[in-house]
Write a protein that holds these residues in place. Structure first.
Motif, PDB file in Angstrom:
ATOM      1  N   MET A   1      -7.185 -11.271  -1.246  1.00 24.06           N
ATOM      2  CA  MET A   1      -7.119 -10.164  -0.316  1.00 24.06           C
ATOM      3  C   MET A   1      -5.821  -9.396  -0.558  1.00 24.06           C
ATOM      4  O   MET A   1      -4.743  -9.977  -0.589  1.00 24.06           O
ATOM      5  CB  MET A   1      -7.155 -10.687   1.115  1.00 24.06           C
ATOM      6  CG  MET A   1      -6.974  -9.602   2.151  1.00 24.06           C
ATOM      7  SD  MET A   1      -6.959 -10.213   3.843  1.00 24.06           S
ATOM      8  CE  MET A   1      -8.656 -10.714   4.018  1.00 24.06           C
ATOM      9  N   THR A   2      -5.926  -8.094  -0.746  1.00 23.35           N
ATOM     10  CA  THR A   2      -4.735  -7.285  -0.968  1.00 23.35           C
ATOM     11  C   THR A   2      -4.038  -7.018   0.352  1.00 23.35           C
ATOM     12  O   THR A   2      -4.645  -7.060   1.423  1.00 23.35           O
ATOM     13  CB  THR A   2      -5.097  -5.952  -1.651  1.00 23.35           C
ATOM     14  OG1 THR A   2      -6.023  -5.258  -0.819  1.00 23.35           O
ATOM     15  CG2 THR A   2      -5.689  -6.183  -3.019  1.00 23.35           C
ATOM     16  N   ALA A   3      -2.773  -6.731   0.271  1.00 22.35           N
ATOM     17  CA  ALA A   3      -1.984  -6.539   1.481  1.00 22.35           C
ATOM     18  C   ALA A   3      -0.820  -5.602   1.200  1.00 22.35           C
ATOM     19  O   ALA A   3      -0.432  -5.391   0.059  1.00 22.35           O
ATOM     20  CB  ALA A   3      -1.456  -7.875   1.987  1.00 22.35           C
ATOM     21  N   ARG A   4      -0.282  -5.062   2.275  1.00 23.58           N
ATOM     22  CA  ARG A   4       1.010  -4.380   2.217  1.00 23.58           C
ATOM     23  C   ARG A   4       2.046  -5.372   2.733  1.00 23.58           C
ATOM     24  O   ARG A   4       1.897  -5.931   3.823  1.00 23.58           O
ATOM     25  CB  ARG A   4       1.036  -3.140   3.106  1.00 23.58           C
ATOM     26  CG  ARG A   4       2.413  -2.444   3.112  1.00 23.58           C
ATOM     27  CD  ARG A   4       2.576  -1.479   4.275  1.00 23.58           C
ATOM     28  NE  ARG A   4       1.605  -0.419   4.252  1.00 23.58           N
ATOM     29  CZ  ARG A   4       1.798   0.767   3.679  1.00 23.58           C
ATOM     30  NH1 ARG A   4       2.925   1.028   3.066  1.00 23.58           N
ATOM     31  NH2 ARG A   4       0.850   1.685   3.729  1.00 23.58           N
ATOM     32  N   TYR A   5       3.063  -5.611   1.951  1.00 25.88           N
ATOM     33  CA  TYR A   5       4.194  -6.418   2.381  1.00 25.88           C
ATOM     34  C   TYR A   5       5.318  -5.447   2.705  1.00 25.88           C
ATOM     35  O   TYR A   5       5.775  -4.707   1.844  1.00 25.88           O
ATOM     36  CB  TYR A   5       4.615  -7.401   1.286  1.00 25.88           C
ATOM     37  CG  TYR A   5       3.566  -8.456   1.041  1.00 25.88           C
ATOM     38  CD1 TYR A   5       3.573  -9.650   1.757  1.00 25.88           C
ATOM     39  CD2 TYR A   5       2.555  -8.251   0.118  1.00 25.88           C
ATOM     40  CE1 TYR A   5       2.593 -10.609   1.547  1.00 25.88           C
ATOM     41  CE2 TYR A   5       1.568  -9.203  -0.101  1.00 25.88           C
ATOM     42  CZ  TYR A   5       1.598 -10.376   0.616  1.00 25.88           C
ATOM     43  OH  TYR A   5       0.631 -11.327   0.420  1.00 25.88           O
ATOM     44  N   LEU A   6       5.716  -5.453   3.961  1.00 31.33           N
ATOM     45  CA  LEU A   6       6.778  -4.566   4.405  1.00 31.33           C
ATOM     46  C   LEU A   6       8.067  -5.366   4.526  1.00 31.33           C
ATOM     47  O   LEU A   6       8.141  -6.327   5.295  1.00 31.33           O
ATOM     48  CB  LEU A   6       6.420  -3.939   5.757  1.00 31.33           C
ATOM     49  CG  LEU A   6       7.485  -3.017   6.345  1.00 31.33           C
ATOM     50  CD1 LEU A   6       7.744  -1.817   5.440  1.00 31.33           C
ATOM     51  CD2 LEU A   6       7.063  -2.560   7.741  1.00 31.33           C
ATOM     52  N   TYR A   7       9.051  -4.977   3.746  1.00 35.58           N
ATOM     53  CA  TYR A   7      10.374  -5.601   3.754  1.00 35.58           C
ATOM     54  C   TYR A   7      11.289  -4.694   4.562  1.00 35.58           C
ATOM     55  O   TYR A   7      11.446  -3.514   4.243  1.00 35.58           O
ATOM     56  CB  TYR A   7      10.913  -5.753   2.337  1.00 35.58           C
ATOM     57  CG  TYR A   7      10.035  -6.594   1.446  1.00 35.58           C
ATOM     58  CD1 TYR A   7      10.369  -7.918   1.157  1.00 35.58           C
ATOM     59  CD2 TYR A   7       8.866  -6.076   0.900  1.00 35.58           C
ATOM     60  CE1 TYR A   7       9.548  -8.699   0.350  1.00 35.58           C
ATOM     61  CE2 TYR A   7       8.039  -6.849   0.093  1.00 35.58           C
ATOM     62  CZ  TYR A   7       8.388  -8.153  -0.176  1.00 35.58           C
ATOM     63  OH  TYR A   7       7.572  -8.913  -0.973  1.00 35.58           O
ATOM     64  N   LEU A   8      11.873  -5.238   5.602  1.00 33.60           N
ATOM     65  CA  LEU A   8      12.793  -4.486   6.450  1.00 33.60           C
ATOM     66  C   LEU A   8      14.178  -5.073   6.309  1.00 33.60           C
ATOM     67  O   LEU A   8      14.358  -6.290   6.445  1.00 33.60           O
ATOM     68  CB  LEU A   8      12.360  -4.565   7.911  1.00 33.60           C
ATOM     69  CG  LEU A   8      10.984  -3.981   8.234  1.00 33.60           C
ATOM     70  CD1 LEU A   8      10.499  -4.481   9.588  1.00 33.60           C
ATOM     71  CD2 LEU A   8      11.031  -2.461   8.206  1.00 33.60           C
ATOM     72  N   ALA A   9      15.150  -4.233   6.005  1.00 35.24           N
ATOM     73  CA  ALA A   9      16.526  -4.697   5.886  1.00 35.24           C
ATOM     74  C   ALA A   9      17.429  -3.754   6.656  1.00 35.24           C
ATOM     75  O   ALA A   9      17.334  -2.531   6.499  1.00 35.24           O
ATOM     76  CB  ALA A   9      16.956  -4.750   4.424  1.00 35.24           C
TER      77      ALA A   9
ATOM     78  N   ILE B   1       6.929  -8.462   6.858  1.00 34.49           N
ATOM     79  CA  ILE B   1       5.680  -8.451   7.619  1.00 34.49           C
ATOM     80  C   ILE B   1       4.542  -8.130   6.647  1.00 34.49           C
ATOM     81  O   ILE B   1       4.670  -7.221   5.831  1.00 34.49           O
ATOM     82  CB  ILE B   1       5.719  -7.406   8.751  1.00 34.49           C
ATOM     83  CG1 ILE B   1       6.919  -7.653   9.670  1.00 34.49           C
ATOM     84  CG2 ILE B   1       4.411  -7.433   9.553  1.00 34.49           C
ATOM     85  CD1 ILE B   1       7.179  -6.543  10.677  1.00 34.49           C
ATOM     86  N   ARG B   2       3.441  -8.881   6.758  1.00 33.68           N
ATOM     87  CA  ARG B   2       2.259  -8.637   5.914  1.00 33.68           C
ATOM     88  C   ARG B   2       1.187  -7.945   6.741  1.00 33.68           C
ATOM     89  O   ARG B   2       0.863  -8.376   7.851  1.00 33.68           O
ATOM     90  CB  ARG B   2       1.707  -9.949   5.370  1.00 33.68           C
ATOM     91  CG  ARG B   2       0.475  -9.752   4.455  1.00 33.68           C
ATOM     92  CD  ARG B   2      -0.167 -11.065   4.040  1.00 33.68           C
ATOM     93  NE  ARG B   2      -0.566 -11.810   5.230  1.00 33.68           N
ATOM     94  CZ  ARG B   2      -0.290 -13.106   5.435  1.00 33.68           C
ATOM     95  NH1 ARG B   2       0.345 -13.811   4.542  1.00 33.68           N
ATOM     96  NH2 ARG B   2      -0.668 -13.698   6.549  1.00 33.68           N
ATOM     97  N   TYR B   3       0.630  -6.872   6.169  1.00 30.11           N
ATOM     98  CA  TYR B   3      -0.469  -6.135   6.800  1.00 30.11           C
ATOM     99  C   TYR B   3      -1.672  -6.218   5.876  1.00 30.11           C
ATOM    100  O   TYR B   3      -1.624  -5.745   4.742  1.00 30.11           O
ATOM    101  CB  TYR B   3      -0.089  -4.666   7.025  1.00 30.11           C
ATOM    102  CG  TYR B   3       1.100  -4.501   7.958  1.00 30.11           C
ATOM    103  CD1 TYR B   3       0.916  -4.478   9.333  1.00 30.11           C
ATOM    104  CD2 TYR B   3       2.394  -4.385   7.454  1.00 30.11           C
ATOM    105  CE1 TYR B   3       2.002  -4.332  10.199  1.00 30.11           C
ATOM    106  CE2 TYR B   3       3.473  -4.243   8.299  1.00 30.11           C
ATOM    107  CZ  TYR B   3       3.282  -4.216   9.670  1.00 30.11           C
ATOM    108  OH  TYR B   3       4.353  -4.080  10.511  1.00 30.11           O
ATOM    109  N   SER B   4      -2.764  -6.834   6.360  1.00 33.49           N
ATOM    110  CA  SER B   4      -4.000  -6.982   5.586  1.00 33.49           C
ATOM    111  C   SER B   4      -5.161  -6.426   6.385  1.00 33.49           C
ATOM    112  O   SER B   4      -5.189  -6.531   7.625  1.00 33.49           O
ATOM    113  CB  SER B   4      -4.279  -8.464   5.297  1.00 33.49           C
ATOM    114  OG  SER B   4      -3.223  -9.040   4.574  1.00 33.49           O
TER     115      SER B   4
END
Length: 195
Positions: free
Chosen positions: A1-9, A159-162
């Motif tokens: 399953m593909t996802a957007r991985y959002l990295y917040l710094a 955070i992962r968004y799928s």
């Protein structure tokens, strides 16, 4: 399953209304090393100098400035809970009114699965309030709960968004890439961990 991985710094340690301190540059270098193997799709940063300087030290695609990645108040509860009044001091009425609109833009752009179905790794170099707002949203918490979340300078949140699944908070405020003397900066003094 593909996802957007959002990295917040959160940006590195900075002097007030200025660029990075020497400690802040070192924090950003440690964050860069931590992210060295991440196939970043994009790097977006706040318009403020401290975030732009942090983003410039990170590996990956050319950083892009975006207003909605900036420093603002995403939501003002009514009434403001006791002890949190200080967070709202110094902001103009116009700034407080604009904050929720900017926060909605940020969520609309990044707090969603990849629009083309391809796996994405997006990094946003921002400020403590917006990191807290994304985490609160990912957890489905009431809007005022962003108030209780803090982010250290150059700490990493992921955070992962799928498609078809709730957001997954994979990492929150991780400072493991920072040496002990560079951890906990950006936190109020009473919240800092001492050794």
């Amino acid at each position: 399953m593909t996802a957007r991985y959002l990295y917040l710094a959160r940006h590195g340690d900075a002097a007030e209304d200025s660029g990075l301190t020497a400690a802040g540059r070192r924090q950003a270098e440690c964050l860069a090393e931590r992210l060295g193997d991440v196939p970043l799709t994009s790097i977006t940063h706040s318009p403020l100098r401290r975030a732009a300087e942090t983003a410039a030290l990170l590996p990956g695609p050319a950083p892009a400035e975006w207003d909605a990645a900036g420093d603002y108040v995403p939501y003002v509860p009514d009434p403001v809970p006791p002890g949190f009044e200080v967070l709202f001091e110094g902001w103009t009425a116009d700034e407080l009114e604009a904050g929720p609109r900017l926060a909605a833009q940020a969520l609309g752009r990044f707090a969603v699965p990849s629009p083309d179905g391809a796996e994405r790794h997006d990094l946003v170099v921002t400020h403590a309030f917006l990191v807290a707002w994304f985490v609160r949203d990912a957890l489905g918490a009431p809007p005022e709960r962003w108030l209780g979340l803090n982010a250290a300078n150059c700490a990493l949140t992921v955070i992962r968004y799928s498609e078809g699944r709730p957001p997954g908070l994979l990492v929150f405020n991780d400072m493991s890439h920072l040496p002990a003397e560079l951890r906990w900066t950006g936190f109020p003094r009473h919240l800092r961990v001492s050794r």
